[in-house]
Design a protein around this motif. Structure first.
Motif, PDB file in Angstrom:
ATOM      1  N   GLU A 323       2.822  -2.886  10.796  1.00 59.63           N
ATOM      2  CA  GLU A 323       3.384  -4.095  10.212  1.00 59.63           C
ATOM      3  C   GLU A 323       4.886  -4.102  10.393  1.00 59.63           C
ATOM      4  O   GLU A 323       5.534  -3.065  10.407  1.00 59.63           O
ATOM      5  N   HIS A 346      -1.712  -7.669   1.323  1.00 59.39           N
ATOM      6  CA  HIS A 346      -0.468  -6.962   1.652  1.00 59.39           C
ATOM      7  C   HIS A 346       0.433  -7.849   2.513  1.00 59.39           C
ATOM      8  O   HIS A 346       1.611  -8.048   2.222  1.00 59.39           O
ATOM      9  N   HIS A 350       4.224  -9.846   1.850  1.00 60.41           N
ATOM     10  CA  HIS A 350       5.438  -9.770   2.674  1.00 60.41           C
ATOM     11  C   HIS A 350       5.919 -11.158   3.101  1.00 60.41           C
ATOM     12  O   HIS A 350       7.119 -11.388   3.222  1.00 60.41           O
ATOM     13  N   GLU A 362       7.703  -2.682  -0.094  1.00 61.49           N
ATOM     14  CA  GLU A 362       6.407  -2.074   0.229  1.00 61.49           C
ATOM     15  C   GLU A 362       5.610  -1.775  -1.039  1.00 61.49           C
ATOM     16  O   GLU A 362       4.395  -1.939  -1.071  1.00 61.49           O
ATOM     17  N   ALA A 365       3.869  -4.872  -2.089  1.00 61.24           N
ATOM     18  CA  ALA A 365       2.788  -5.265  -1.175  1.00 61.24           C
ATOM     19  C   ALA A 365       1.542  -4.393  -1.400  1.00 61.24           C
ATOM     20  O   ALA A 365       0.411  -4.874  -1.335  1.00 61.24           O
ATOM     21  N   ARG A 423       5.684   3.900  -0.707  1.00 64.08           N
ATOM     22  CA  ARG A 423       4.426   3.147  -0.704  1.00 64.08           C
ATOM     23  C   ARG A 423       3.564   3.558  -1.902  1.00 64.08           C
ATOM     24  O   ARG A 423       3.397   2.808  -2.849  1.00 64.08           O
TER      25      ARG A 423
HETATM   26 ZN   LIG Z   1       3.997  -3.500   4.118  1.00 60.05          ZN
END
Ligand SMILES: [Zn+2]
Length: 581
Positions: A323, A346, A350, A362, A365, A423
């Protein structure tokens, strides 16, 4: 000129002779310069795997001292042709530089002697030319023992007749970068080097002109970061030439600029654009449908879409998805709407919400994916999904002992370049915040966020704090500003007494042996039901609570899985049947 024996042995063979005179005696500061502007003409010949680049770049001296030497690096499969400053050819020597920041595991490094010293913060414009091929190459992974097939499905970048996809820094150095060595066999080295580079490049601009050459009458369009930018095509002497096509200026943020050339079909929907390869119609439709379905839900949490989410297909069914902002490159092979929805949640986040801070961008997401699962299948499904991330987290977070003070700051969510942290950990942090302040308050805080006003790490925490009466400073301190490790909850004791009305009063002492505080759910199971309470327990602290239940208490369970913990083996407490009073 002085140089140590060691440095001679380091650069092997004849290159050593070339570079010794120009380079040794200086200690090279490879990260002295960043590139603030790219203005490049790319000529791509997919059938020949070839890339030729001419253009201008602006270098800025980010160091504290004047610099006379600049280091520019491109993938080792590309060669430097010329470097000029203001129409004058400048002296440069080239050498291979082993680094895992490129898929080939090596860079072609040009060590450039600038015509004059560049002062700190000063800039210089260079005219550059380089060319070569970009082939499928996973050397950096296979040489550390990754099986070839898996390595090729990870480092899938290449220029090829059937399919071209080339990602930027961190995958293929198809534009010049300037970095210290990154080594995949040394812990977080690649992440750190790449993180530093991306931070230095975050405000850089890139303007590209693409020309494509091929033998077919029709050439497929070029996508740059998901946007089609093809120019007029014409034929001469048996070859077709398309372009030059202008690809927009844009600031790079933390993205890896990526170009793709493939014969895609396009599925257009209001919220999403899906480009898919021949035969993947079903998966493409499934993806588009799933995405459209959850748009209202994503909008409710993260605001209206700023741009269309863009998805493009990858031919290798095992290819690792990639991504970059609102662009998702992923093999479109599944007709499972739930999986498609999970990926779309996700991506749509974004497309709706932007922050240059990875733990926010992140983290949110991934948080959106957990919210999506909760909505589809209930809280348990969301917690199970987060459990996959949590196990990765407890591996890297030292159990019970607090991280060293420099790690605390370095690995904090606001500073980290580690993906597991920004993340997985960030997702858990958002989930815990939501459990603590509630959906409505968190949505308001997210809606109040303006990336251009985000000048301090405390900006987002303050927006959240503004929506609640609760003091959250301790939480941000343990989880966001510092990496204080993880909590470790344990029921130290529980006593119950039967009251005259037949109910039971349970007194629970909950201990947090860990180094980070949290608010944790405590579930009391009793004859005839269960009851849940949320308890705030600071690091290395205890708290006592009293719970009234209508039947004999049987068991206490701390943490439903929503709080990452270093040790979950001590989370269940059995209550012995007690004698009647
Ligand atoms: Zn992402």
């Amino acid at each position: 000129m002085k140089y140590s024996k060691k440095s001679v042995y380091k650069c092997l063979g004849f290159l050593c002779v070339l570079c010794a005179s120009a380079v040794n005696g200086f200690s090279l500061d490879r990260e002295a310069f960043s590139v603030t502007n790219y203005d490049l003409n790319l000529q791509v010949e997919p059938e020949q795997h070839r890339l030729g680049v001419r253009g201008k770049i602006t270098l800025q001296n980010d160091s504290q001292t004047p610099q006379k030497i600049a280091v520019l690096q491109i993938s080792s499969s590309l060669d430097w042709r010329s470097i000029k400053a203001g129409d004058k050819v400048v002296q440069f020597v080239t050498q291979p530089y082993t680094s895992d920041i490129d898929h080939t595991g090596s860079l072609s490094e040009a060590i450039v002697t600038l015509p004059h010293e560049v002062a700190p913060k000063g800039t210089i414009e260079l005219e550059i030319a380089y060319e070569g091929v970009i082939l499928l190459d996973a050397t950096r992974l296979t040489r550390i023992g990754t099986p070839e097939e898996a390595a090729n499905s990870t480092d899938w970048d290449q220029i090829g007749a059937d399919f071209t996809a080339v990602r930027g820094a961190g995958y293929v150095a198809w534009y010049p970068i300037a970095t210290e060595v990154a080594n995949l066999s040394e812990g977080n080295s690649l992440f750190e080097v790449l993180g530093r580079w991306k931070n230095r490049e975050a405000g850089s601009r890139m303007h590209l002109q693409f020309t494509q050459i091929g033998s077919n009458e029709k050439l497929p369009p070029i996508l740059f970061n998901g946007v089609s930018c093809s120019g007029p095509a014409y034929e001469s002497m048996g070859v077709t030439k398309a372009g030059p096509a202008d690809c927009m200026y844009q600031t790079l943020r933390l993205d890896a600029p990526t170009f793709v050339i493939a014969d895609y079909k396009v599925l257009e929907r209001p919220a999403v654009e899906v480009r898919y390869l021949h035969g993947h119609d079903v998966a493409a439709t499934t993806f588009a449908d799933a995405a459209e379905k959850i748009v209202p839900f994503i909008t409710e949490w993260f605001g209206p879409q700023r741009e269309k989410a863009k998805t493009a297909d990858l031919p290798d069914p095992h290819a690792a998805p990639f991504e970059s902002g609102a662009l998702l490159l992923t093999p479109l092979t599944s007709d499972d709407p739930k999986l498609a929805g999970l990926a779309a949640a996700h991506q749509l986040t974004h497309a709706a919400f932007v922050s240059f801070r990875p733990w926010i961008e992140e983290g949110l997401a991934h948080f959106a994916q957990a919210l999506y699962l909760e909505r589809e299948k209930g809280r348990k499904a969301a917690l199970d999904y987060m459990g996959l991330h949590r196990s990765a987290l407890s591996e890297i977070e030292a159990p019970t002992t607090a991280p060293k003070s420099e790690d605390e700051v370095h690995r904090s969510l606001v500073n980290t370049t580690g993906e597991e942290l920004y993340r997985s950990k960030a997702m858990c942090v958002w989930w815990m915040l939501r459990d603590m302040v509630g959906d409505a308050a968190l949505k308001k805080a997210i809606a109040a966020y303006r990336p251009e006003q985000d000048k301090e790490p405390s900006y987002m925490p303050r927006l959240i704090q503004a929506q609640t009466q609760r003091d959250l400073e301790w939480f941000f301190d343990d989880w966001v500003y510092r990496d204080r490790g993880l909590p470790d909850f344990k029921v130290e004791s529980a006593f119950s007494s039967k009251s005259t009305n037949g109910s039971f009063m349970l007194t629970i002492t909950l201990d947090n042996l860990g180094t980070a505080g949290a608010e944790v759910p405590v579930i009391v199971k009793f004859a005839g039901g269960e009851i849940m309470r949320r308890l705030e327990v600071r690091a290395k602290s205890k708290t006592v609570t009293r719970v009234e239940v209508t039947g004999a208490p049987q068991e206490i369970i701390v943490n439903d899985g929503s709080v990452p913990e270093s040790d979950t083996t001590n989370n269940v407490f059995k209550i012995e049947a007690m004698a009647e009073k």
